[in-house]
Design a protein around this motif. Sequence first.
Motif, PDB file in Angstrom:
ATOM      1  N   VAL A 136      10.979  43.863   2.015  1.00 14.87           N
ATOM      2  CA  VAL A 136      12.278  43.397   2.141  1.00 14.87           C
ATOM      3  C   VAL A 136      12.630  42.011   2.932  1.00 14.87           C
ATOM      4  O   VAL A 136      13.536  41.509   2.779  1.00 14.87           O
ATOM      5  CB  VAL A 136      13.134  44.346   3.067  1.00 14.87           C
ATOM      6  CG1 VAL A 136      12.992  45.729   2.317  1.00 14.87           C
ATOM      7  CG2 VAL A 136      12.703  44.630   4.469  1.00 14.87           C
ATOM      8  N   LEU A 137      11.423  41.696   3.779  1.00 14.64           N
ATOM      9  CA  LEU A 137      11.741  40.317   4.348  1.00 14.64           C
ATOM     10  C   LEU A 137      11.351  39.282   3.440  1.00 14.64           C
ATOM     11  O   LEU A 137      10.441  38.987   2.995  1.00 14.64           O
ATOM     12  CB  LEU A 137      10.665  40.142   5.438  1.00 14.64           C
ATOM     13  CG  LEU A 137      11.107  40.998   7.056  1.00 14.64           C
ATOM     14  CD1 LEU A 137       9.887  41.023   7.890  1.00 14.64           C
ATOM     15  CD2 LEU A 137      12.374  40.573   7.408  1.00 14.64           C
ATOM     16  N   LEU A 197       6.964  43.416  12.871  1.00 10.63           N
ATOM     17  CA  LEU A 197       7.457  44.078  11.536  1.00 10.63           C
ATOM     18  C   LEU A 197       7.993  45.491  11.252  1.00 10.63           C
ATOM     19  O   LEU A 197       8.724  45.805  10.471  1.00 10.63           O
ATOM     20  CB  LEU A 197       6.086  43.986  10.474  1.00 10.63           C
ATOM     21  CG  LEU A 197       5.667  42.553  10.001  1.00 10.63           C
ATOM     22  CD1 LEU A 197       4.180  42.293   9.485  1.00 10.63           C
ATOM     23  CD2 LEU A 197       6.693  41.837   9.395  1.00 10.63           C
ATOM     24  N   SER A 232      18.968  38.059  15.141  1.00 11.46           N
ATOM     25  CA  SER A 232      18.067  39.389  15.001  1.00 11.46           C
ATOM     26  C   SER A 232      16.731  38.754  14.699  1.00 11.46           C
ATOM     27  O   SER A 232      15.879  39.538  15.244  1.00 11.46           O
ATOM     28  CB  SER A 232      18.978  40.390  13.686  1.00 11.46           C
ATOM     29  OG  SER A 232      18.039  41.241  13.656  1.00 11.46           O
ATOM     30  N   LEU A 233      16.416  38.019  13.722  1.00  7.73           N
ATOM     31  CA  LEU A 233      15.437  37.574  13.531  1.00  7.73           C
ATOM     32  C   LEU A 233      14.555  36.906  14.691  1.00  7.73           C
ATOM     33  O   LEU A 233      13.405  37.355  14.770  1.00  7.73           O
ATOM     34  CB  LEU A 233      15.349  36.435  12.317  1.00  7.73           C
ATOM     35  CG  LEU A 233      15.830  36.920  10.818  1.00  7.73           C
ATOM     36  CD1 LEU A 233      16.042  35.813   9.763  1.00  7.73           C
ATOM     37  CD2 LEU A 233      14.922  37.729  10.292  1.00  7.73           C
ATOM     38  N   HIS A 284      13.326  39.341  17.090  1.00 12.49           N
ATOM     39  CA  HIS A 284      11.976  40.208  16.599  1.00 12.49           C
ATOM     40  C   HIS A 284      10.870  39.195  16.041  1.00 12.49           C
ATOM     41  O   HIS A 284       9.566  39.689  15.660  1.00 12.49           O
ATOM     42  CB  HIS A 284      12.128  41.207  15.511  1.00 12.49           C
ATOM     43  CG  HIS A 284      13.250  42.154  15.932  1.00 12.49           C
ATOM     44  ND1 HIS A 284      12.974  43.065  17.283  1.00 12.49           N
ATOM     45  CD2 HIS A 284      14.419  42.204  15.600  1.00 12.49           C
ATOM     46  CE1 HIS A 284      14.205  43.839  17.263  1.00 12.49           C
ATOM     47  NE2 HIS A 284      14.987  43.177  16.267  1.00 12.49           N
ATOM     48  N   VAL A 325       9.856  46.812  13.244  1.00 14.87           N
ATOM     49  CA  VAL A 325      11.140  46.850  13.389  1.00 14.87           C
ATOM     50  C   VAL A 325      11.971  46.980  11.851  1.00 14.87           C
ATOM     51  O   VAL A 325      13.099  47.474  12.020  1.00 14.87           O
ATOM     52  CB  VAL A 325      11.831  45.774  14.262  1.00 14.87           C
ATOM     53  CG1 VAL A 325      13.278  45.497  14.209  1.00 14.87           C
ATOM     54  CG2 VAL A 325      11.354  45.915  15.673  1.00 14.87           C
ATOM     55  N   TYR A 326      11.396  46.209  10.899  1.00 13.11           N
ATOM     56  CA  TYR A 326      12.279  46.363   9.824  1.00 13.11           C
ATOM     57  C   TYR A 326      11.770  47.624   8.738  1.00 13.11           C
ATOM     58  O   TYR A 326      12.253  47.532   7.592  1.00 13.11           O
ATOM     59  CB  TYR A 326      11.776  45.043   9.090  1.00 13.11           C
ATOM     60  CG  TYR A 326      12.319  43.887   9.869  1.00 13.11           C
ATOM     61  CD1 TYR A 326      13.687  43.261   9.692  1.00 13.11           C
ATOM     62  CD2 TYR A 326      11.218  43.140  10.746  1.00 13.11           C
ATOM     63  CE1 TYR A 326      13.872  42.372  10.349  1.00 13.11           C
ATOM     64  CE2 TYR A 326      11.718  42.327  11.332  1.00 13.11           C
ATOM     65  CZ  TYR A 326      12.972  41.617  11.329  1.00 13.11           C
ATOM     66  OH  TYR A 326      13.207  40.320  12.089  1.00 13.11           O
ATOM     67  N   LYS A 357      20.071  37.140   5.085  1.00  9.06           N
ATOM     68  CA  LYS A 357      20.134  38.481   4.888  1.00  9.06           C
ATOM     69  C   LYS A 357      20.119  39.342   6.179  1.00  9.06           C
ATOM     70  O   LYS A 357      20.832  40.451   6.253  1.00  9.06           O
ATOM     71  CB  LYS A 357      18.632  38.756   4.202  1.00  9.06           C
ATOM     72  CG  LYS A 357      18.343  40.251   3.725  1.00  9.06           C
ATOM     73  CD  LYS A 357      17.310  40.284   2.670  1.00  9.06           C
ATOM     74  CE  LYS A 357      17.219  41.921   2.393  1.00  9.06           C
ATOM     75  NZ  LYS A 357      16.030  42.132   1.532  1.00  9.06           N
ATOM     76  N   PHE A 358      19.621  38.818   7.393  1.00 10.55           N
ATOM     77  CA  PHE A 358      19.493  39.599   8.493  1.00 10.55           C
ATOM     78  C   PHE A 358      20.072  38.835   9.580  1.00 10.55           C
ATOM     79  O   PHE A 358      20.413  39.498  10.734  1.00 10.55           O
ATOM     80  CB  PHE A 358      17.941  39.703   8.988  1.00 10.55           C
ATOM     81  CG  PHE A 358      17.163  40.766   7.812  1.00 10.55           C
ATOM     82  CD1 PHE A 358      17.154  41.914   7.908  1.00 10.55           C
ATOM     83  CD2 PHE A 358      16.404  40.292   6.921  1.00 10.55           C
ATOM     84  CE1 PHE A 358      16.474  42.786   7.399  1.00 10.55           C
ATOM     85  CE2 PHE A 358      15.792  41.075   6.098  1.00 10.55           C
ATOM     86  CZ  PHE A 358      15.721  42.297   6.165  1.00 10.55           C
ATOM     87  N   ALA A 385       8.776  46.432   5.180  1.00 17.20           N
ATOM     88  CA  ALA A 385       9.189  45.306   5.912  1.00 17.20           C
ATOM     89  C   ALA A 385       8.772  44.081   5.246  1.00 17.20           C
ATOM     90  O   ALA A 385       9.390  43.165   4.876  1.00 17.20           O
ATOM     91  CB  ALA A 385       8.441  45.441   7.309  1.00 17.20           C
ATOM     92  N   ALA A 409      15.982  34.592   4.743  1.00 19.97           N
ATOM     93  CA  ALA A 409      15.956  35.480   5.627  1.00 19.97           C
ATOM     94  C   ALA A 409      16.965  35.504   6.665  1.00 19.97           C
ATOM     95  O   ALA A 409      17.682  36.792   7.233  1.00 19.97           O
ATOM     96  CB  ALA A 409      14.439  35.318   6.554  1.00 19.97           C
TER      97      ALA A 409
END
Length: 329
Positions: free
Chosen positions: A90-91, A80, A106-107, A110, A82-83, A101-102, A87, A98
Amino acid sequence: MNRLSLFALLLLLSLVSFGFRPHWGFWAHRHINRLAVYRLPPEMLVFYKKHIGYLADNAVNPDQRRYAVVGEAERHYIDLDVYGDSALQVLPLYWSAAKEKFGEDSLRKHGIVPWYIQTATYQLTEAFQAKDARRILRISADLGHYVADAHVPLHTTRNYNGQLTGQEGIHGFWESRLPELFASHFELWTGPATYIEHPARAIWEAVARTHAATDTVLLLERQLSQEFSDDRKYSYETRNGVLVRTYSAEFSRKYHQLLQGQVERQMRASVRMVADLWYTAWINAGQPDLAPLSELRFTEEDKKQEAAEQQGWLRRLLRVRPEADDITP
Protein backbone atom coordinates in the motif's frame (compact mmCIF):
# COMPACT_ATOMS: atom_id res chain seq x y z
CA MET A 1 36.80 16.84 27.96
CA ASN A 2 35.34 20.27 28.76
CA ARG A 3 32.09 20.77 30.66
CA LEU A 4 30.02 21.50 27.55
CA SER A 5 31.23 18.35 25.76
CA LEU A 6 30.67 16.25 28.87
CA PHE A 7 27.17 17.65 29.29
CA ALA A 8 26.38 16.95 25.63
CA LEU A 9 27.59 13.37 25.99
CA LEU A 10 25.48 12.81 29.09
CA LEU A 11 22.47 14.33 27.37
CA LEU A 12 22.90 12.08 24.35
CA LEU A 13 23.09 9.04 26.61
CA SER A 14 19.96 10.12 28.42
CA LEU A 15 18.12 10.62 25.12
CA VAL A 16 18.91 7.08 24.08
CA SER A 17 17.86 5.71 27.46
CA PHE A 18 14.48 7.46 27.17
CA GLY A 19 13.59 5.73 23.93
CA PHE A 20 15.29 7.58 21.07
CA ARG A 21 16.32 5.24 18.29
CA PRO A 22 19.82 3.72 18.37
CA HIS A 23 21.77 3.12 15.17
CA TRP A 24 24.49 1.05 13.54
CA GLY A 25 27.62 1.52 15.60
CA PHE A 26 29.93 4.26 14.37
CA TRP A 27 32.51 1.64 13.37
CA ALA A 28 30.01 -0.16 11.12
CA HIS A 29 28.90 3.03 9.35
CA ARG A 30 32.48 4.06 8.67
CA HIS A 31 33.45 0.58 7.52
CA ILE A 32 30.49 0.32 5.13
CA ASN A 33 31.35 3.61 3.40
CA ARG A 34 35.03 2.70 3.22
CA LEU A 35 34.40 -0.69 1.63
CA ALA A 36 31.89 0.78 -0.82
CA VAL A 37 34.64 2.95 -2.30
CA TYR A 38 36.59 -0.10 -3.45
CA ARG A 39 33.63 -1.34 -5.52
CA LEU A 40 33.72 1.73 -7.78
CA PRO A 41 35.15 1.77 -11.32
CA PRO A 42 38.55 3.47 -11.93
CA GLU A 43 36.84 6.59 -13.30
CA MET A 44 35.21 7.16 -9.91
CA LEU A 45 37.90 5.60 -7.76
CA VAL A 46 40.37 8.32 -8.78
CA PHE A 47 38.23 10.76 -6.78
CA TYR A 48 36.60 8.61 -4.11
CA LYS A 49 39.79 6.79 -3.09
CA LYS A 50 41.56 10.12 -2.62
CA HIS A 51 38.85 11.15 -0.14
CA ILE A 52 38.10 7.79 1.43
CA GLY A 53 39.01 9.16 4.86
CA TYR A 54 36.40 11.90 4.55
CA LEU A 55 33.73 9.45 3.38
CA ALA A 56 34.42 7.11 6.29
CA ASP A 57 34.79 9.77 8.99
CA ASN A 58 31.67 11.65 7.92
CA ALA A 59 29.52 8.53 7.59
CA VAL A 60 28.37 9.21 11.16
CA ASN A 61 27.30 12.83 10.60
CA PRO A 62 23.57 12.07 10.24
CA ASP A 63 23.58 10.39 13.66
CA GLN A 64 25.50 13.27 15.22
CA ARG A 65 22.90 15.77 14.06
CA ARG A 66 19.73 13.67 14.40
CA TYR A 67 18.76 15.12 17.78
CA ALA A 68 19.78 18.66 16.87
CA VAL A 69 18.70 19.26 13.27
CA VAL A 70 15.04 19.66 12.46
CA GLY A 71 13.68 16.86 10.26
CA GLU A 72 16.76 14.65 10.54
CA ALA A 73 15.63 11.83 12.83
CA GLU A 74 12.83 10.58 10.56
CA ARG A 75 15.27 9.95 7.71
CA HIS A 76 16.80 6.95 9.51
CA TYR A 77 13.86 4.53 9.77
CA ILE A 78 10.33 3.54 8.75
CA ASP A 79 7.75 1.87 10.99
CA LEU A 80 6.28 -0.48 8.39
CA ASP A 81 4.09 -2.34 10.88
CA VAL A 82 2.12 0.86 11.52
CA TYR A 83 0.69 0.48 8.01
CA GLY A 84 -0.51 -3.09 8.58
CA ASP A 85 0.46 -6.43 7.08
CA SER A 86 0.15 -5.05 3.55
CA ALA A 87 2.43 -2.07 4.13
CA LEU A 88 4.77 -2.91 1.29
CA GLN A 89 1.82 -3.17 -1.08
CA VAL A 90 0.00 0.00 0.00
CA LEU A 91 2.93 2.40 0.47
CA PRO A 92 3.76 4.22 -2.80
CA LEU A 93 7.27 3.99 -4.20
CA TYR A 94 7.59 7.77 -4.54
CA TRP A 95 7.32 10.53 -1.96
CA SER A 96 4.85 12.73 -3.83
CA ALA A 97 2.35 9.89 -4.16
CA ALA A 98 2.89 8.85 -0.54
CA LYS A 99 2.18 12.39 0.71
CA GLU A 100 -1.00 12.54 -1.31
CA LYS A 101 -2.19 9.18 0.02
CA PHE A 102 -1.21 9.36 3.69
CA GLY A 103 -0.37 12.98 4.47
CA GLU A 104 3.10 14.33 5.20
CA ASP A 105 2.73 14.61 8.98
CA SER A 106 1.78 10.97 9.36
CA LEU A 107 4.57 9.77 7.09
CA ARG A 108 7.22 11.77 8.95
CA LYS A 109 5.97 10.53 12.31
CA HIS A 110 6.66 6.95 11.26
CA GLY A 111 9.87 7.47 9.29
CA ILE A 112 10.75 8.17 5.67
CA VAL A 113 14.04 6.40 5.00
CA PRO A 114 13.08 4.67 1.69
CA TRP A 115 11.92 7.95 0.19
CA TYR A 116 14.81 9.98 1.56
CA ILE A 117 17.38 7.62 0.04
CA GLN A 118 15.77 8.37 -3.32
CA THR A 119 16.03 12.10 -2.64
CA ALA A 120 19.69 11.85 -1.63
CA THR A 121 20.49 9.80 -4.75
CA TYR A 122 18.92 12.48 -6.93
CA GLN A 123 20.83 15.19 -5.05
CA LEU A 124 24.05 13.28 -5.66
CA THR A 125 23.28 13.12 -9.37
CA GLU A 126 22.86 16.90 -9.39
CA ALA A 127 26.15 17.34 -7.52
CA PHE A 128 27.94 15.21 -10.14
CA GLN A 129 26.38 17.28 -12.92
CA ALA A 130 27.59 20.46 -11.25
CA LYS A 131 31.02 18.89 -10.60
CA ASP A 132 30.76 20.20 -7.05
CA ALA A 133 33.40 18.14 -5.26
CA ARG A 134 32.46 19.14 -1.70
CA ARG A 135 28.78 18.45 -2.28
CA ILE A 136 29.54 15.10 -3.91
CA LEU A 137 31.51 14.03 -0.85
CA ARG A 138 28.99 15.32 1.66
CA ILE A 139 25.98 13.71 -0.01
CA SER A 140 27.87 10.47 -0.69
CA ALA A 141 28.80 10.17 2.99
CA ASP A 142 25.23 10.89 4.11
CA LEU A 143 23.69 8.58 1.52
CA GLY A 144 25.89 5.74 2.76
CA HIS A 145 24.56 6.28 6.25
CA TYR A 146 20.88 6.19 5.29
CA VAL A 147 21.35 3.10 3.12
CA ALA A 148 23.06 1.29 5.98
CA ASP A 149 20.27 2.24 8.38
CA ALA A 150 17.70 0.88 5.93
CA HIS A 151 19.42 -2.52 6.24
CA VAL A 152 18.92 -2.75 10.02
CA PRO A 153 15.78 -4.85 10.71
CA LEU A 154 14.87 -2.89 13.84
CA HIS A 155 14.83 0.32 11.79
CA THR A 156 11.70 -1.00 10.07
CA THR A 157 9.43 -1.50 13.09
CA ARG A 158 7.90 0.60 15.85
CA ASN A 159 9.25 -2.04 18.28
CA TYR A 160 12.68 -0.73 17.35
CA ASN A 161 14.37 -1.46 20.68
CA GLY A 162 12.22 -4.34 21.89
CA GLN A 163 10.42 -1.89 24.17
CA LEU A 164 7.04 -3.39 23.28
CA THR A 165 8.10 -6.96 24.05
CA GLY A 166 10.30 -6.52 27.13
CA GLN A 167 13.53 -6.79 25.11
CA GLU A 168 14.95 -3.32 25.71
CA GLY A 169 18.50 -3.03 24.45
CA ILE A 170 18.21 -5.49 21.56
CA HIS A 171 18.74 -2.75 18.97
CA GLY A 172 22.21 -1.84 20.13
CA PHE A 173 22.92 -5.52 20.76
CA TRP A 174 22.21 -6.48 17.15
CA GLU A 175 23.87 -3.59 15.37
CA SER A 176 26.74 -2.61 17.68
CA ARG A 177 27.65 -5.43 20.06
CA LEU A 178 27.59 -8.24 17.48
CA PRO A 179 29.72 -6.38 14.89
CA GLU A 180 32.07 -5.33 17.68
CA LEU A 181 32.68 -8.97 18.58
CA PHE A 182 32.48 -10.76 15.23
CA ALA A 183 32.93 -8.36 12.29
CA SER A 184 36.64 -9.18 11.98
CA HIS A 185 35.50 -12.49 10.46
CA PHE A 186 32.89 -11.01 8.12
CA GLU A 187 33.34 -11.34 4.36
CA LEU A 188 32.01 -8.04 3.01
CA TRP A 189 33.41 -7.86 -0.53
CA THR A 190 30.61 -7.95 -3.11
CA GLY A 191 32.37 -7.33 -6.41
CA PRO A 192 32.26 -4.27 -8.69
CA ALA A 193 29.43 -1.75 -8.49
CA THR A 194 26.51 -2.24 -10.84
CA TYR A 195 24.00 0.21 -12.31
CA ILE A 196 20.51 0.22 -10.77
CA GLU A 197 17.88 0.67 -13.45
CA HIS A 198 15.06 1.52 -11.04
CA PRO A 199 16.51 2.93 -7.77
CA ALA A 200 13.13 3.44 -6.06
CA ARG A 201 12.15 -0.17 -6.65
CA ALA A 202 15.56 -1.46 -5.56
CA ILE A 203 15.47 0.59 -2.37
CA TRP A 204 12.03 -0.68 -1.41
CA GLU A 205 13.02 -4.27 -2.19
CA ALA A 206 15.99 -3.88 0.16
CA VAL A 207 13.73 -2.48 2.88
CA ALA A 208 11.32 -5.38 2.36
CA ARG A 209 14.11 -7.95 2.78
CA THR A 210 15.31 -6.13 5.87
CA HIS A 211 11.87 -6.01 7.42
CA ALA A 212 11.38 -9.74 6.79
CA ALA A 213 14.20 -10.39 9.26
CA THR A 214 12.60 -8.43 12.12
CA ASP A 215 10.60 -11.30 13.60
CA THR A 216 13.69 -13.53 13.63
CA VAL A 217 15.76 -10.86 15.40
CA LEU A 218 13.21 -10.59 18.20
CA LEU A 219 12.12 -14.22 18.44
CA LEU A 220 15.60 -15.74 18.68
CA GLU A 221 16.72 -13.28 21.35
CA ARG A 222 13.60 -13.99 23.39
CA GLN A 223 14.05 -17.77 23.12
CA LEU A 224 17.74 -17.61 23.98
CA SER A 225 17.06 -15.36 26.98
CA GLN A 226 14.99 -18.15 28.51
CA GLU A 227 18.13 -20.28 28.67
CA PHE A 228 20.27 -17.64 30.40
CA SER A 229 20.03 -16.15 33.86
CA ASP A 230 20.76 -12.43 34.02
CA ASP A 231 24.21 -12.99 35.48
CA ARG A 232 25.11 -15.08 32.41
CA LYS A 233 23.26 -12.96 29.85
CA TYR A 234 25.01 -9.76 30.89
CA SER A 235 28.53 -8.85 31.89
CA TYR A 236 30.39 -5.69 32.90
CA GLU A 237 33.21 -4.13 30.91
CA THR A 238 35.31 -1.03 31.36
CA ARG A 239 35.03 1.41 28.47
CA ASN A 240 36.79 4.76 28.49
CA GLY A 241 37.34 4.33 32.20
CA VAL A 242 33.63 3.65 32.89
CA LEU A 243 32.18 0.33 34.00
CA VAL A 244 29.23 -0.51 31.75
CA ARG A 245 26.73 -3.34 31.58
CA THR A 246 26.61 -5.17 28.26
CA TYR A 247 25.61 -8.50 26.75
CA SER A 248 28.06 -11.21 27.71
CA ALA A 249 30.40 -12.75 25.15
CA GLU A 250 28.75 -16.15 25.68
CA PHE A 251 25.22 -14.88 25.09
CA SER A 252 26.37 -12.80 22.11
CA ARG A 253 28.14 -15.75 20.52
CA LYS A 254 25.11 -18.03 20.80
CA TYR A 255 22.76 -15.37 19.46
CA HIS A 256 25.13 -14.70 16.56
CA GLN A 257 25.16 -18.42 15.75
CA LEU A 258 21.38 -18.60 15.85
CA LEU A 259 21.15 -15.67 13.42
CA GLN A 260 23.32 -17.65 10.97
CA GLY A 261 25.26 -14.69 9.61
CA GLN A 262 22.36 -12.26 9.45
CA VAL A 263 24.35 -9.23 10.62
CA GLU A 264 27.10 -10.04 8.14
CA ARG A 265 24.58 -10.37 5.29
CA GLN A 266 22.99 -7.03 6.12
CA MET A 267 26.35 -5.26 6.30
CA ARG A 268 27.36 -6.80 2.98
CA ALA A 269 24.06 -5.76 1.39
CA SER A 270 24.65 -2.23 2.71
CA VAL A 271 28.10 -2.06 1.11
CA ARG A 272 26.64 -3.28 -2.17
CA MET A 273 23.78 -0.78 -2.30
CA VAL A 274 25.88 2.20 -1.19
CA ALA A 275 28.36 1.69 -4.02
CA ASP A 276 25.62 0.87 -6.53
CA LEU A 277 23.74 4.10 -5.75
CA TRP A 278 26.92 6.20 -5.93
CA TYR A 279 27.68 4.59 -9.29
CA THR A 280 24.09 4.98 -10.55
CA ALA A 281 24.06 8.69 -9.67
CA TRP A 282 27.34 9.16 -11.56
CA ILE A 283 26.04 7.32 -14.64
CA ASN A 284 22.79 9.30 -14.58
CA ALA A 285 24.81 12.52 -14.40
CA GLY A 286 26.51 11.65 -17.68
CA GLN A 287 29.69 10.09 -16.22
CA PRO A 288 31.52 13.39 -15.60
CA ASP A 289 35.30 13.33 -15.39
CA LEU A 290 36.13 13.22 -11.67
CA ALA A 291 39.92 13.31 -12.02
CA PRO A 292 40.16 17.13 -11.81
CA LEU A 293 38.03 17.05 -8.65
CA SER A 294 40.47 14.73 -6.90
CA GLU A 295 42.74 17.69 -6.22
CA LEU A 296 40.23 19.12 -3.76
CA ARG A 297 41.88 20.19 -0.52
CA PHE A 298 40.02 21.05 2.65
CA THR A 299 41.39 24.35 3.84
CA GLU A 300 41.60 25.65 7.38
CA GLU A 301 38.54 27.76 6.58
CA ASP A 302 36.64 24.62 5.56
CA LYS A 303 37.61 22.97 8.84
CA LYS A 304 36.53 26.02 10.83
CA GLN A 305 33.19 26.07 9.01
CA GLU A 306 32.65 22.38 9.74
CA ALA A 307 33.53 22.89 13.40
CA ALA A 308 31.09 25.81 13.58
CA GLU A 309 28.36 23.67 12.02
CA GLN A 310 28.94 20.91 14.57
CA GLN A 311 28.87 23.47 17.36
CA GLY A 312 25.56 24.67 15.96
CA TRP A 313 24.21 21.12 16.16
CA LEU A 314 25.29 21.00 19.79
CA ARG A 315 23.59 24.30 20.63
CA ARG A 316 20.37 23.16 19.01
CA LEU A 317 20.63 19.83 20.81
CA LEU A 318 20.92 21.55 24.17
CA ARG A 319 17.81 23.58 23.35
CA VAL A 320 15.99 20.36 22.38
CA ARG A 321 14.31 21.85 19.34
CA PRO A 322 11.04 20.23 18.17
CA GLU A 323 10.76 18.47 14.82
CA ALA A 324 9.33 20.54 11.98
CA ASP A 325 6.74 19.22 9.59
CA ASP A 326 7.35 21.52 6.67
CA ILE A 327 10.68 20.32 5.29
CA THR A 328 10.60 18.05 2.26
CA PRO A 329 12.90 14.98 2.26
